[in-house]
Design a protein around this motif. Structure first.
Motif, mmCIF file in Angstrom:
data_model
loop_
_atom_site.group_PDB
_atom_site.id
_atom_site.type_symbol
_atom_site.label_atom_id
_atom_site.label_comp_id
_atom_site.label_asym_id
_atom_site.label_seq_id
_atom_site.Cartn_x
_atom_site.Cartn_y
_atom_site.Cartn_z
ATOM 1 N N PRO A 6 36.372 -93.068 6.479
ATOM 2 C CA PRO A 6 37.035 -92.964 7.782
ATOM 3 C C PRO A 6 36.092 -93.385 8.908
ATOM 4 O O PRO A 6 34.878 -93.289 8.780
ATOM 5 C CB PRO A 6 37.397 -91.489 7.887
ATOM 6 N N PRO A 8 35.124 -92.170 11.918
ATOM 7 C CA PRO A 8 34.064 -91.310 12.458
ATOM 8 C C PRO A 8 32.832 -91.267 11.561
ATOM 9 O O PRO A 8 31.709 -91.147 12.038
ATOM 10 C CB PRO A 8 34.731 -89.931 12.539
ATOM 11 N N VAL A 9 33.049 -91.384 10.258
ATOM 12 C CA VAL A 9 31.924 -91.387 9.327
ATOM 13 C C VAL A 9 31.138 -92.687 9.485
ATOM 14 O O VAL A 9 29.908 -92.683 9.620
ATOM 15 C CB VAL A 9 32.418 -91.203 7.875
ATOM 16 N N LEU A 12 29.037 -92.698 12.654
ATOM 17 C CA LEU A 12 27.809 -91.901 12.614
ATOM 18 C C LEU A 12 26.753 -92.577 11.738
ATOM 19 O O LEU A 12 25.571 -92.588 12.070
ATOM 20 C CB LEU A 12 28.088 -90.475 12.123
ATOM 21 N N LEU A 35 28.532 -83.523 7.193
ATOM 22 C CA LEU A 35 29.939 -83.205 6.951
ATOM 23 C C LEU A 35 30.084 -81.871 6.231
ATOM 24 O O LEU A 35 31.020 -81.117 6.472
ATOM 25 C CB LEU A 35 30.587 -84.304 6.107
ATOM 26 N N LEU B 52 32.375 -86.464 14.404
ATOM 27 C CA LEU B 52 32.346 -86.398 12.944
ATOM 28 C C LEU B 52 33.257 -85.300 12.412
ATOM 29 O O LEU B 52 34.103 -85.527 11.559
ATOM 30 C CB LEU B 52 30.921 -86.155 12.442
ATOM 31 N N LYS B 53 33.094 -84.095 12.939
ATOM 32 C CA LYS B 53 33.902 -82.996 12.405
ATOM 33 C C LYS B 53 35.215 -82.851 13.152
ATOM 34 O O LYS B 53 36.219 -82.439 12.584
ATOM 35 C CB LYS B 53 33.110 -81.690 12.469
ATOM 36 N N THR B 56 37.760 -85.612 11.746
ATOM 37 C CA THR B 56 38.028 -85.816 10.324
ATOM 38 C C THR B 56 38.545 -84.525 9.689
ATOM 39 O O THR B 56 38.255 -83.423 10.158
ATOM 40 C CB THR B 56 36.756 -86.243 9.546
ATOM 41 N N THR B 66 38.837 -87.786 5.565
ATOM 42 C CA THR B 66 39.798 -88.740 6.097
ATOM 43 C C THR B 66 40.153 -88.397 7.534
ATOM 44 O O THR B 66 39.979 -87.258 7.972
ATOM 45 C CB THR B 66 41.079 -88.757 5.227
ATOM 46 N N VAL B 67 40.636 -89.386 8.275
ATOM 47 C CA VAL B 67 41.122 -89.137 9.627
ATOM 48 C C VAL B 67 42.566 -88.650 9.551
ATOM 49 O O VAL B 67 42.956 -87.698 10.199
ATOM 50 C CB VAL B 67 41.022 -90.416 10.490
#
Lengths: 200, 200
Positions: A6, A8-9, A12, A35, B52-53, B56, B66-67
């Motif tokens: 995804p 956002p991953v 980063l 995560l 990040l958190k 997701t 996953t988003v």
């Protein structure tokens, strides 16, 4: 990267990869660690990043990084005003402070003269060093790193300040503690010979 | 650290040090790099950490990150529903996707059974795997890492799902590409012998 990752991953991972010495593998390891880790770890890091630049300035005297200007060392009346150690980076101040054997003050250049990287004397805090010289200052210890660029920078400063009536010194070169003659490079050994001191 | 280091710098060094594989030396190197680097680099990192958190979730089917839930792989009707690869971590999904030779779906356990670290079967997404088994699923490829914990986890899953009428397989063990018989460990070589295949 594939659709399995995804955005956002990916973002980063890319942001970590922009840091020196962190490749894509380490960056993704750090990302996937965060995560799974408690949210406080990434929160702390994010907050600290936000504060780093917003809450620090360069000391207007020595150009070390500080919260309050002038910095604690420049404010400290017990620090010897007659002695200024000229270093490349704030980390070098730390290294010298760690020896607990230096009582003078500092001047941080924020780099070295490096024609290859397009860094000239005007990009460093060299002019500001000249402006600091007053009757109080008796000695400038040029503590740039040994090596081409550090030596060139030291030489430039030496010429720049020549005739200002201040003594200029460099850190001793020699064999480091725990070093082994057999493995020490020839230049270091030559310097160690030249700088030999009498025993007893 | 000494008074030469302002608090925002110390805080960021500590925050970096909390990451795995980053010691105090690397942490301060990164911090002083960011101090000199354009503000956008720390800004990007800080933003990416915040997202990040918050942006997701875990896919409610396969538990990959996953988003959107369900994740792109679980939504993709072209992915073979008869095949589920069970992996330890989201990074393992990536590794398998990179082979571009797997068309099935995934199930992310989020760890391995590890009594030493206090991780039992209930801490992993093992029950959720059992719940996913329907008439569509024909084979489960248990792709946990080779080694004590990965093998124990594979064995637990195999027993847990025994009698559910689904075929269970593990990834082949053997000599890796570019590996050298002389340097391969004995267990790997033994597995490579046991798993030998006929030529031509």
């Amino acid at each position: 990267m594939s659709s399995a990752v995804p955005e956002p991953v990916t973002k980063l991972i890319e942001a970590f990869s922009a840091l020196p010495g962190i490749g894509p593998k380490t960056a993704s390891r750090l990302t996937y660690f965060l995560l799974r880790a408690p949210a406080s770890i990434s929160q702390n890091l994010s907050d600290a990043l936000d504060d780093l630049k917003s809450k620090t300035v360069l000391c207007s005297t020595c150009f070390n990084i500080t919260v309050d200007d002038p910095c604690p060392i420049c404010r400290d009346e017990r620090r010897d005003k007659r002695l200024i150690a000229v270093v490349e980076e704030p980390l070098d101040v730390l290294a010298i402070e760690r020896t607990a054997s230096y009582t003078g003050r500092y001047h941080v250049l924020h780099g070295v003269i490096s024609p290859v990287n397009g860094v000239g004397p005007d990009d460093l805090k060299i002019r500001e060093l000249a402006q600091r010289l007053d009757n109080d200052v008796l000695e400038i210890i040029i503590a740039t790193n040994p090596g081409l660029e550090g030596d060139a920078t030291a030489m430039f400063i030496q010429r720049d300040l020549a005739g200002k009536g201040v003594k200029m010194t460099r850190l001793a070169r020699g064999i480091p503690m725990g070093g082994d003659l057999e493995y020490v490079d020839a230049v270091t050994l030559m310097r160690a010979l030249q700088g030999r001191s009498e025993m007893g």
